[in-house]
Design a protein around this motif. Structure first.
Motif, PDB file in Angstrom:
ATOM      1  N   ASP A 131       0.823  -1.213   0.000  1.00  0.00           N
ATOM      2  CA  ASP A 131       0.000   0.000   0.000  1.00  0.00           C
ATOM      3  C   ASP A 131       0.862   1.270   0.000  1.00  0.00           C
ATOM      4  OD1 ASP A 131       0.961  -0.473   2.516  1.00  0.00           O
ATOM      5  OD2 ASP A 131      -0.920  -0.085   3.578  1.00  0.00           O
ATOM      6  N   PHE A 132       2.152   1.099  -0.282  1.00  0.00           N
ATOM      7  CA  PHE A 132       3.070   2.242  -0.302  1.00  0.00           C
ATOM      8  C   PHE A 132       2.585   3.367  -1.226  1.00  0.00           C
ATOM      9  CE2 PHE A 132       6.876   4.355  -2.091  1.00  0.00           C
ATOM     10  CZ  PHE A 132       7.415   4.887  -0.931  1.00  0.00           C
ATOM     11  N   PRO A 133       2.124   3.075  -2.462  1.00  0.00           N
ATOM     12  CA  PRO A 133       1.656   4.176  -3.322  1.00  0.00           C
ATOM     13  C   PRO A 133       0.518   4.974  -2.686  1.00  0.00           C
ATOM     14  CG  PRO A 133       2.026   2.213  -4.641  1.00  0.00           C
ATOM     15  CD  PRO A 133       2.143   1.788  -3.198  1.00  0.00           C
ATOM     16  N   ASP A 134      -0.401   4.268  -1.972  1.00  0.00           N
ATOM     17  CA  ASP A 134      -1.518   4.970  -1.308  1.00  0.00           C
ATOM     18  C   ASP A 134      -1.010   5.813  -0.142  1.00  0.00           C
ATOM     19  OD1 ASP A 134      -3.251   3.716  -3.032  1.00  0.00           O
ATOM     20  OD2 ASP A 134      -3.705   2.075  -1.654  1.00  0.00           O
ATOM     21  N   GLN A 135      -0.068   5.247   0.633  1.00  0.00           N
ATOM     22  CA  GLN A 135       0.508   5.997   1.757  1.00  0.00           C
ATOM     23  C   GLN A 135       1.226   7.250   1.257  1.00  0.00           C
ATOM     24  OE1 GLN A 135       2.926   2.823   3.662  1.00  0.00           O
ATOM     25  NE2 GLN A 135       1.954   3.589   5.518  1.00  0.00           N
ATOM     26  N   LEU A 136       1.945   7.087   0.147  1.00  0.00           N
ATOM     27  CA  LEU A 136       2.684   8.204  -0.444  1.00  0.00           C
ATOM     28  C   LEU A 136       1.718   9.300  -0.888  1.00  0.00           C
ATOM     29  CD1 LEU A 136       5.291   9.478  -1.596  1.00  0.00           C
ATOM     30  CD2 LEU A 136       4.946   8.082  -3.656  1.00  0.00           C
ATOM     31  N   ALA A 137       0.618   8.894  -1.524  1.00  0.00           N
ATOM     32  CA  ALA A 137      -0.376   9.870  -1.986  1.00  0.00           C
ATOM     33  C   ALA A 137      -0.976  10.628  -0.794  1.00  0.00           C
ATOM     34  CB  ALA A 137      -1.476   9.153  -2.775  1.00  0.00           C
ATOM     35  N   GLU A 138      -1.253   9.892   0.294  1.00  0.00           N
ATOM     36  CA  GLU A 138      -1.801  10.529   1.500  1.00  0.00           C
ATOM     37  C   GLU A 138      -0.801  11.533   2.076  1.00  0.00           C
ATOM     38  OE1 GLU A 138      -3.076   9.346   6.059  1.00  0.00           O
ATOM     39  OE2 GLU A 138      -3.020   7.728   4.581  1.00  0.00           O
ATOM     40  N   LEU A 139       0.462  11.117   2.160  1.00  0.00           N
ATOM     41  CA  LEU A 139       1.511  11.985   2.704  1.00  0.00           C
ATOM     42  C   LEU A 139       1.665  13.256   1.868  1.00  0.00           C
ATOM     43  CD1 LEU A 139       3.949  12.543   4.584  1.00  0.00           C
ATOM     44  CD2 LEU A 139       5.330  11.120   3.059  1.00  0.00           C
ATOM     45  N   ARG A 140       1.713  13.088   0.560  1.00  0.00           N
ATOM     46  CA  ARG A 140       1.907  14.258  -0.321  1.00  0.00           C
ATOM     47  C   ARG A 140       0.735  15.229  -0.212  1.00  0.00           C
ATOM     48  NH1 ARG A 140       3.058  12.794  -6.222  1.00  0.00           N
ATOM     49  NH2 ARG A 140       4.052  14.851  -6.301  1.00  0.00           N
ATOM     50  N   ALA A 141      -0.471  14.689  -0.008  1.00  0.00           N
ATOM     51  CA  ALA A 141      -1.660  15.552   0.095  1.00  0.00           C
ATOM     52  C   ALA A 141      -1.676  16.353   1.399  1.00  0.00           C
ATOM     53  CB  ALA A 141      -2.927  14.708  -0.031  1.00  0.00           C
ATOM     54  N   TYR A 142      -1.008  15.846   2.440  1.00  0.00           N
ATOM     55  CA  TYR A 142      -0.907  16.648   3.671  1.00  0.00           C
ATOM     56  C   TYR A 142      -0.092  17.912   3.419  1.00  0.00           C
ATOM     57  CZ  TYR A 142      -2.847  12.910   6.591  1.00  0.00           C
ATOM     58  OH  TYR A 142      -3.680  11.972   7.155  1.00  0.00           O
TER      59      TYR A 142
ATOM     60  N   ALA B 162      -5.149  16.125  -2.899  1.00  0.00           N
ATOM     61  CA  ALA B 162      -6.093  15.228  -2.205  1.00  0.00           C
ATOM     62  C   ALA B 162      -7.177  14.759  -3.153  1.00  0.00           C
ATOM     63  CB  ALA B 162      -6.700  15.941  -1.011  1.00  0.00           C
ATOM     64  N   SER B 163      -7.577  13.481  -2.999  1.00  0.00           N
ATOM     65  CA  SER B 163      -8.584  12.918  -3.915  1.00  0.00           C
ATOM     66  C   SER B 163     -10.007  13.256  -3.475  1.00  0.00           C
ATOM     67  CB  SER B 163      -8.408  11.397  -3.997  1.00  0.00           C
ATOM     68  OG  SER B 163      -8.385  10.852  -2.699  1.00  0.00           O
ATOM     69  N   GLY B 164     -10.205  13.647  -2.223  1.00  0.00           N
ATOM     70  CA  GLY B 164     -11.547  13.997  -1.745  1.00  0.00           C
ATOM     71  C   GLY B 164     -11.445  15.080  -0.690  1.00  0.00           C
ATOM     72  N   PRO B 165     -12.547  15.342   0.032  1.00  0.00           N
ATOM     73  CA  PRO B 165     -12.497  16.369   1.072  1.00  0.00           C
ATOM     74  C   PRO B 165     -11.534  15.984   2.194  1.00  0.00           C
ATOM     75  CG  PRO B 165     -14.574  15.157   1.149  1.00  0.00           C
ATOM     76  CD  PRO B 165     -13.859  14.712  -0.077  1.00  0.00           C
ATOM     77  N   ARG B 166     -10.791  16.971   2.730  1.00  0.00           N
ATOM     78  CA  ARG B 166      -9.817  16.691   3.785  1.00  0.00           C
ATOM     79  C   ARG B 166     -10.365  17.156   5.124  1.00  0.00           C
ATOM     80  NH1 ARG B 166      -4.875  14.734   2.090  1.00  0.00           N
ATOM     81  NH2 ARG B 166      -4.967  14.061   4.242  1.00  0.00           N
ATOM     82  N   HIS B 167     -10.398  16.232   6.084  1.00  0.00           N
ATOM     83  CA  HIS B 167     -10.842  16.597   7.431  1.00  0.00           C
ATOM     84  C   HIS B 167      -9.671  16.659   8.393  1.00  0.00           C
ATOM     85  CE1 HIS B 167     -14.861  16.157   5.893  1.00  0.00           C
ATOM     86  NE2 HIS B 167     -14.577  14.929   5.486  1.00  0.00           N
ATOM     87  N   VAL B 168      -8.544  16.080   7.976  1.00  0.00           N
ATOM     88  CA  VAL B 168      -7.353  16.049   8.830  1.00  0.00           C
ATOM     89  C   VAL B 168      -6.249  16.850   8.148  1.00  0.00           C
ATOM     90  CG1 VAL B 168      -5.631  14.569   9.926  1.00  0.00           C
ATOM     91  CG2 VAL B 168      -7.990  13.754   9.682  1.00  0.00           C
ATOM     92  N   ARG B 169      -5.629  17.746   8.895  1.00  0.00           N
ATOM     93  CA  ARG B 169      -4.570  18.572   8.323  1.00  0.00           C
ATOM     94  C   ARG B 169      -3.269  18.343   9.094  1.00  0.00           C
ATOM     95  NH1 ARG B 169      -7.047  24.375   8.827  1.00  0.00           N
ATOM     96  NH2 ARG B 169      -5.169  24.989   7.677  1.00  0.00           N
ATOM     97  N   ALA B 170      -2.161  18.431   8.385  1.00  0.00           N
ATOM     98  CA  ALA B 170      -0.844  18.324   9.023  1.00  0.00           C
ATOM     99  C   ALA B 170      -0.363  19.725   9.371  1.00  0.00           C
ATOM    100  CB  ALA B 170       0.151  17.659   8.083  1.00  0.00           C
ATOM    101  N   ILE B 171      -0.311  19.998  10.666  1.00  0.00           N
ATOM    102  CA  ILE B 171       0.131  21.318  11.119  1.00  0.00           C
ATOM    103  C   ILE B 171       1.195  21.107  12.182  1.00  0.00           C
ATOM    104  CG2 ILE B 171      -0.575  23.458  12.234  1.00  0.00           C
ATOM    105  CD1 ILE B 171      -3.431  22.786  11.060  1.00  0.00           C
ATOM    106  N   PRO B 172       2.462  21.484  11.974  1.00  0.00           N
ATOM    107  CA  PRO B 172       2.993  22.072  10.728  1.00  0.00           C
ATOM    108  C   PRO B 172       3.135  21.028   9.614  1.00  0.00           C
ATOM    109  CG  PRO B 172       4.743  21.822  12.369  1.00  0.00           C
ATOM    110  CD  PRO B 172       3.491  21.326  13.012  1.00  0.00           C
TER     111      PRO B 172
END
Length: 341
Positions: A141-152, A158-168
């Motif tokens: 699932d590395f490609p999916d994890q990578l996509a999630e990380l890059r979207a933060y 992001a492929s859909g609405p984001r409810h979780v944000r990486a701050i910082p």
């Protein structure tokens, strides 16, 4: 390789450092971290481009398991060199935690942080379970994890609405590199238009095919217009070939211990490996360490140029497992002198 590149010279490309904060026999992790910072300060002065640290776990000869923390230690003690991971093993972590850690690092040390990612566990299966609590995640699932990380970092990915944000993290531009010792990451890095780093220092036989696959698969992206590939290679330089070969026996003993499943701190060099390895083990080691370069300045220069000709690397990352810290510094200094000459 295409002939039009064959005139690339060592002085044309950046050189960088991969450090595992080695723990030597009789030494402690505290000493390893002091040596790591000292090496980073020296190579910064000598003109190296970046300084990467690698995530490995449950290994008595590697102190850089808490990789993000060691990156902060190195970045705070240096001022210009890029500092990063070579790599963070993403399947061991939640992408959110890595986004926050590297968002923090980039906020503390702006414009100097690299995030190199691998998909191997960087350890054995029991330790993998201790890290992840769930063995089902085996890197597929590395490609999916990578996509999630890059979207933060970049919510537009992001492929859909984001409810979780990486701050910082959110909104920061941190170069993400894919690391690999096989074709999987080479192809994925190419398709995503990301820079790629190949681990020739422990998997030399697939180096050129992986580089060719990366370049063939490459799609321009907003990160990169054309492929950018870095290759890691073991280099141990000393004033004479004999001294370099002797220093290199530390690395050979380390890999011999790995093959035998007997992990130990880094061992002091020996005059000869004869009697320490069997013919079969010697062959296995030559397969794993086949691209390694041990030698005097003249030998290292000639072999590094041949390595560059074969790989057409855009950057070379030097790995130098040397038992004695002063000899390790000297090795990196010789390489720096070779590049400038």
């Amino acid at each position: 390789m295409s002939a039009n590149h064959s005139n690339k010279r060592l002085s044309d490309i950046p050189f960088s450092v991969l450090d595992l904060s080695p723990i030597i026999a009789g030494g402690t992790p505290a000493e390893s971290f002091r040596n790591t910072l000292d090496l980073a300060q020296h190579v910064e002065k000598w003109g190296y481009n970046r300084y990467w640290l690698a995530e490995h776990h449950n290994m008595p000869f590697i102190a850089s398991s808490a990789t993000s923390v060691v990156i902060a230690h190195v970045a705070s003690g240096t001022s210009t060199i890029r500092v990063g991971s070579g790599g963070i093993m993403l399947p061991n972590h939640s992408p959110l935690v890595i986004a926050e850690q590297f968002g923090t690092l980039e906020s503390l040390f702006p414009g100097r942080i690299d995030l190199g990612l691998g998909r191997a566990p960087g350890t054995d299966q029991r330790t993998t379970f201790a890290l992840r609590r769930d063995i089902r995640s085996g890197g597929q699932d590395f490609p999916d994890q990578l996509a999630e990380l890059r979207a933060y970092f970049d919510p537009s990915l992001a492929s859909g609405p984001r409810h979780v944000r990486a701050i910082p993290g959110e909104g920061l531009t941190i170069p993400i590199w894919l690391l690999g010792s096989s074709g999987f990451s080479a192809q994925l890095a190419g398709q995503l238009g990301l820079p790629f780093a190949y681990a020739s220092h422990f998997s030399p036989t697939n180096t050129v095919p992986a580089m060719e696959l990366y370049r063939r698969a490459f799609q321009p992206s907003k990160v990169l217009e054309k492929p950018y590939a870095m290759v890691g290679v073991n280099v141990i330089a000393a004033d004479t070939d004999e001294e370099a070969e002797r220093l290199g026996t530390t690395l050979q003993q380390q890999f011999l211990n790995l093959i035998r499943g007997h992990e130990a701190p880094l061992q002091p060099p020996v005059d000869s490996m004869d009697g320490l390895w069997s013919e079969h083990e010697k062959q296995a080691l030559q397969n794993q360490l086949g691209s390694s370069i041990f030698g005097s300045p003249e030998t290292v220069k000639e072999k590094l140029q041949a390595f560059l000709d074969a790989t057409q690397a855009d950057e070379i990352m030097v790995v130098g497992h040397v038992f004695d810290h002063q000899a390790r510094l000297r090795s990196y200094e010789i390489v720096a002198d070779i590049i400038k000459s």
